[in-house]
Design an enzyme around this catalytic site. Structure first.
Site, PDB file in Angstrom:
ATOM      1  N   ARG A   1      35.026  33.488  41.747  1.00 26.73           N
ATOM      2  CA  ARG A   1      36.212  32.870  41.172  1.00 26.73           C
ATOM      3  C   ARG A   1      36.237  33.220  39.689  1.00 26.73           C
ATOM      4  O   ARG A   1      35.195  33.245  39.014  1.00 26.73           O
ATOM      5  CB  ARG A   1      36.164  31.354  41.345  1.00 26.73           C
ATOM      6  CG  ARG A   1      37.384  30.654  40.783  1.00 26.73           C
ATOM      7  CD  ARG A   1      37.272  29.149  40.939  1.00 26.73           C
ATOM      8  NE  ARG A   1      38.431  28.480  40.353  1.00 26.73           N
ATOM      9  CZ  ARG A   1      38.462  27.193  40.077  1.00 26.73           C
ATOM     10  NH1 ARG A   1      37.410  26.428  40.342  1.00 26.73           N
ATOM     11  NH2 ARG A   1      39.542  26.663  39.543  1.00 26.73           N
ATOM     12  N   HIS A   2      37.411  33.479  39.157  1.00 29.99           N
ATOM     13  CA  HIS A   2      37.591  33.810  37.748  1.00 29.99           C
ATOM     14  C   HIS A   2      36.918  32.787  36.827  1.00 29.99           C
ATOM     15  O   HIS A   2      36.639  31.656  37.221  1.00 29.99           O
ATOM     16  CB  HIS A   2      39.078  33.895  37.423  1.00 29.99           C
ATOM     17  CG  HIS A   2      39.792  32.606  37.696  1.00 29.99           C
ATOM     18  ND1 HIS A   2      39.774  31.536  36.824  1.00 29.99           N
ATOM     19  CD2 HIS A   2      40.527  32.207  38.757  1.00 29.99           C
ATOM     20  CE1 HIS A   2      40.468  30.539  37.328  1.00 29.99           C
ATOM     21  NE2 HIS A   2      40.939  30.919  38.507  1.00 29.99           N
TER      22      HIS A   2
ATOM     23  N   THR B   1      48.892  24.936  38.799  1.00 28.90           N
ATOM     24  CA  THR B   1      48.643  26.325  38.437  1.00 28.90           C
ATOM     25  C   THR B   1      49.105  27.276  39.525  1.00 28.90           C
ATOM     26  O   THR B   1      50.029  28.053  39.319  1.00 28.90           O
ATOM     27  CB  THR B   1      47.155  26.566  38.123  1.00 28.90           C
ATOM     28  OG1 THR B   1      46.715  25.602  37.176  1.00 28.90           O
ATOM     29  CG2 THR B   1      46.937  27.960  37.567  1.00 28.90           C
TER      30      THR B   1
ATOM     31  N   ARG C   1      43.679  36.270  34.768  1.00 32.89           N
ATOM     32  CA  ARG C   1      42.394  35.567  34.678  1.00 32.89           C
ATOM     33  C   ARG C   1      41.344  36.193  35.591  1.00 32.89           C
ATOM     34  O   ARG C   1      40.159  36.226  35.249  1.00 32.89           O
ATOM     35  CB  ARG C   1      42.562  34.075  34.950  1.00 32.89           C
ATOM     36  CG  ARG C   1      43.143  33.687  36.294  1.00 32.89           C
ATOM     37  CD  ARG C   1      43.518  32.205  36.304  1.00 32.89           C
ATOM     38  NE  ARG C   1      44.002  31.709  37.570  1.00 32.89           N
ATOM     39  CZ  ARG C   1      45.278  31.628  37.921  1.00 32.89           C
ATOM     40  NH1 ARG C   1      46.226  32.061  37.093  1.00 32.89           N
ATOM     41  NH2 ARG C   1      45.618  31.118  39.085  1.00 32.89           N
TER      42      ARG C   1
ATOM     43  N   GLU D   1      46.052  33.793  44.015  1.00 35.42           N
ATOM     44  CA  GLU D   1      45.915  32.367  44.340  1.00 35.42           C
ATOM     45  C   GLU D   1      47.097  31.913  45.186  1.00 35.42           C
ATOM     46  O   GLU D   1      48.175  32.524  45.164  1.00 35.42           O
ATOM     47  CB  GLU D   1      45.836  31.540  43.048  1.00 35.42           C
ATOM     48  CG  GLU D   1      45.676  30.041  43.252  1.00 35.42           C
ATOM     49  CD  GLU D   1      44.443  29.628  44.031  1.00 35.42           C
ATOM     50  OE1 GLU D   1      44.385  29.895  45.253  1.00 35.42           O
ATOM     51  OE2 GLU D   1      43.543  29.012  43.446  1.00 35.42           O
TER      52      GLU D   1
END
Length: 192
Positions: A7-8, A27, A64, A86
């Site tokens: 994950r970023h 987000t 990101r 995402e």
């Protein structure tokens, strides 16, 4: 075959939501950049042996994830794939609950963690599962390093490890904590 999911690093919205839970922002696929802490988390990944050894590197095109991948690896070749993005929260993205409470009031309570319900213009987890599994089905049988997001990584793990929806939705995917999986066939991978 080994698959490493990352994950970023911490994003601006991750930080804001942690510091302001009462003003939490949706987000989803909204493109929010890394914080300095997120960049530092990504740089620390350079020392992880599993990351150093894998040549096939893929990333969500959201900044990101891309920045995390570039800071974490020394490889010039990074393949962007929109299927790793995402989960879209549609009209909710970039807004707080206070801003769009009327939209949220009309949604099922569990829409944020649902394989069927979704925000207006957004996706449910089933749709994310379909695109992430399609990504893996098109890959050659080789070790992969994938930089993505909590929601998309949850569905990747569901597909790779044959998890049920309840197990999938309870997975906690911390920023920049590599998840190493190994297996020979999709649905049979085990966490190392």
């Amino acid at each position: 075959m080994k698959i490493v999911l990352v994950r970023h690093g911490e994003s601006v919205y991750n930080k804001f939501n942690r510091e302001n839970p009462e003003k939490r922002l949706f987000t989803g696929a909204f493109d929010t950049p890394l914080t300095e802490k997120g960049r530092q988390q990504a740089r620390l990944l350079r020392n992880v042996q599993d990351i150093k050894q894998i040549e096939a590197i893929y990333s969500s095109p959201l900044s990101r994830a891309v920045e995390t991948a570039k800071l974490a690896t020394n490889h010039a070749e990074l393949t962007l794939d929109a299927r790793l993005i995402e989960r879209s929260l549609g009209e909710l993205e970039g807004h707080s609950l206070a801003d769009i409470g009327d939209i949220c009031a009309a949604l099922p309570k569990d829409f944020a963690h649902s394989f069927t319900a979704k925000a207006p213009g957004g996706e449910n987890y089933q749709e994310v599962l379909e695109r992430t599994s399609a990504f893996f089905n098109e890959q050659p049988k080789q070790d992969l390093l994938v930089f993505a997001h909590q929601g998309s990584i949850r569905t990747m793990m569901m597909y790779l490890m044959n998890l049920d929806s309840e197990e999938t939705l309870t997975l906690n995917i911390p920023n920049c904590q590599p998840i190493c999986l190994e297996g020979t066939h999709f649905g049979t991978f085990q966490r190392l």
